[in-house]
Design a protein around this motif. Structure first.
Motif, short mmCIF file in Angstrom:
data_model
loop_
_atom_site.label_atom_id
_atom_site.label_comp_id
_atom_site.label_asym_id
_atom_site.label_seq_id
_atom_site.Cartn_x
_atom_site.Cartn_y
_atom_site.Cartn_z
N UNK A 26 0.73 -1.13 -0.04
CA UNK A 26 -0.05 0.21 -0.08
C UNK A 26 0.92 1.31 0.02
N UNK A 27 1.98 0.98 -0.05
CA UNK A 27 3.21 2.29 -0.02
C UNK A 27 3.32 2.74 -1.31
N UNK A 28 4.68 3.34 -1.69
CA UNK A 28 5.15 3.70 -2.90
C UNK A 28 5.21 2.64 -3.87
N UNK A 29 5.45 1.46 -3.45
CA UNK A 29 5.50 0.33 -4.89
C UNK A 29 4.22 0.06 -5.19
N UNK A 30 3.13 -0.09 -4.52
CA UNK A 30 1.94 -0.09 -5.00
C UNK A 30 1.40 0.98 -5.85
N UNK A 31 1.64 2.18 -5.39
CA UNK A 31 1.17 3.57 -6.16
C UNK A 31 1.94 3.57 -7.57
N UNK A 32 3.17 2.91 -7.48
CA UNK A 32 3.69 2.99 -8.70
C UNK A 32 3.41 1.88 -9.90
N UNK A 33 2.44 0.96 -9.28
CA UNK A 33 1.74 0.09 -10.18
C UNK A 33 0.78 0.82 -10.97
N UNK A 34 0.64 0.11 -12.22
CA UNK A 34 -0.84 0.89 -13.08
C UNK A 34 -1.79 0.56 -12.17
N UNK A 35 -2.83 1.61 -12.60
CA UNK A 35 -3.96 1.39 -11.60
C UNK A 35 -4.93 0.19 -11.48
N UNK A 36 -5.10 -0.10 -12.84
CA UNK A 36 -6.00 -1.14 -12.81
C UNK A 36 -5.31 -2.64 -12.50
N UNK A 319 -7.39 1.49 -24.60
CA UNK A 319 -7.06 0.71 -23.75
C UNK A 319 -5.63 0.84 -23.04
N UNK A 320 -4.79 0.94 -24.25
CA UNK A 320 -3.48 1.21 -24.05
C UNK A 320 -2.96 2.35 -22.97
N UNK A 321 -3.47 3.31 -23.18
CA UNK A 321 -3.53 4.31 -22.28
C UNK A 321 -3.85 4.00 -20.72
N UNK A 322 -5.02 3.69 -20.66
CA UNK A 322 -5.48 3.11 -19.24
C UNK A 322 -4.74 2.41 -18.69
N UNK A 323 -4.02 1.23 -19.45
CA UNK A 323 -3.46 0.29 -18.76
C UNK A 323 -2.16 0.77 -18.42
N UNK A 324 -1.72 1.74 -18.94
CA UNK A 324 -0.35 2.36 -18.15
C UNK A 324 -0.41 3.53 -17.21
N UNK A 325 -1.78 3.74 -17.04
CA UNK A 325 -1.99 4.86 -15.92
C UNK A 325 -1.39 4.33 -14.51
N UNK A 326 -0.70 5.02 -13.82
CA UNK A 326 -0.20 4.67 -12.42
C UNK A 326 -0.71 5.70 -11.73
N UNK A 327 -1.64 5.43 -10.68
CA UNK A 327 -2.30 6.07 -9.75
C UNK A 327 -2.83 5.47 -8.48
#
Length: 327
Positions: A26-36, A319-327
């Motif tokens: 739940x820290x920085x590592x998780x935040x760095x993952x793509x949202x979905x 799709x490709x944009x959303x798959x890459x959004x990190x949030x």
């Protein structure tokens, strides 16, 4: 001599390790993952995005959608197929359908909410859908009819939706409650999808100015009726979709993921300048996690015409944009 942890000490050690692992997730590592990927939800698509081609070549369209990485689809009717035929096509493509748009009034063989609800529920269950979303309001009899001579379908719809009164929106809330209570018994949840005309101020009522959307949110039963927020149309009305979802936390459980160009002028008359997601004005790094925090669990790409490229290409860009959004 090795010291052996006693059972209580060992349990504490393992618990501490698990807590540290959870903190890492739940820290920085998780935040760095793509949202979905982080929230474990698929990216879906409303098949309306793909236009008439979806009905003409259903298997080819669904195969292409699956190859892009989409895993869920939202139907806009059964595209001329029987429910069992639609389910078979979805299965062949490895896709699931949890939601379908259903018109308020019966239109053709797909029916509507004012038709046979048992048959409707049976058809939705056959494709796997648990949500039945009314994509626009039920137009009262005094306004229903055909476009005037020389009037386009779009202009006709702008005219009739612009004439809806407070009473008409209250009628729609009652309609959703009534149909939703019946469908709930069959395991189907009814929903409502907004455009931008729902946010037009209504005057001439005892409570001062309100809007159609406020009436629907206030007068529908949360145990029966849910909402699918179309963030593009909310933005086209000049409003902040994040603020709307936060104000009504838990009411919006689905989203149409849609972007629009910055040049879109705020209006309540079905007007926007659409574009691919990530190319417009919406801040997806803020919007996606805010939607999730407010209760959204079904995310469906939907792009409006006109398109600047083939629809199928736009669907892949989205799709490709959303798959890459990190949030």
């Amino acid at each position: 001599m090795r010291t052996r942890l006693s059972d209580p000490s060992r349990r504490g050690f393992l618990a501490a390790g698990a807590a540290l692992a959870g903190a890492a997730m739940t820290g920085p590592a998780a935040a760095a993952q793509p949202f979905f990927k982080r929230v474990g939800l698929p990216i879906g698509i409303q098949l309306y995005t793909l236009g008439p081609d979806a009905a003409k070549d259903l298997d080819g369209t669904l195969a292409a959608v699956a190859a892009m990485g989409y895993r869920n689809v939202e139907l806009a009717g059964f595209l001329g197929r029987k429910p069992v035929e639609m389910r078979a096509a979805l299965d062949r493509a490895g896709l699931k359908c949890a939601s379908a748009h259903v018109q308020a009034r019966a239109l053709g063989p797909d029916g509507g909410f004012d038709g046979d609800l048992d048959k409707l529920a049976e058809g939705l269950a056959a494709v796997g859908a648990v949500n039945a979303v009314m994509p626009s309001p039920r137009i009262p009899d005094r306004l229903a009819g055909r476009p005037a001579e020389g009037e386009s379908i779009g202009d006709f719809y702008r005219r009739v939706t612009g004439a809806l009164t407070l009473h008409d929106w209250q009628m729609n809330a009652a309609f959703l409650n009534e149909k939703g209570a019946v469908l709930k018994k069959a395991g189907i949840r009814i929903g409502y999808h907004n455009h931008n005309f729902e946010f037009r101020p209504l005057s001439g009522n005892s409570g001062g100015e309100t809007t159609g959307m406020e009436v629907l949110l206030k007068e529908t039963d949360p145990d029966v009726v849910t909402f699918e927020i179309d963030v593009g149309w909310v933005a086209a009305a000049g409003l902040d979709p994040i603020a709307l979802m936060q104000k009504h936390k838990g009411r919006f459980t689905m989203m149409h993921v849609k972007d629009l160009k910055a040049g879109t002028e705020p209006n309540f008359a079905l007007s926007m300048q659409p574009t691919e997601i990530g190319s417009g004005k919406l801040d997806w790094k803020r919007l996606l996690p805010a939607a999730y925090a407010a209760g959204v669990r079904g995310f469906y790409v939907e792009q409006e015409p006109p398109f600047e490229r083939p629809r199928i290409e736009a669907a892949k860009i989205n799709h490709d944009f959303l798959a890459g959004v990190t949030a």
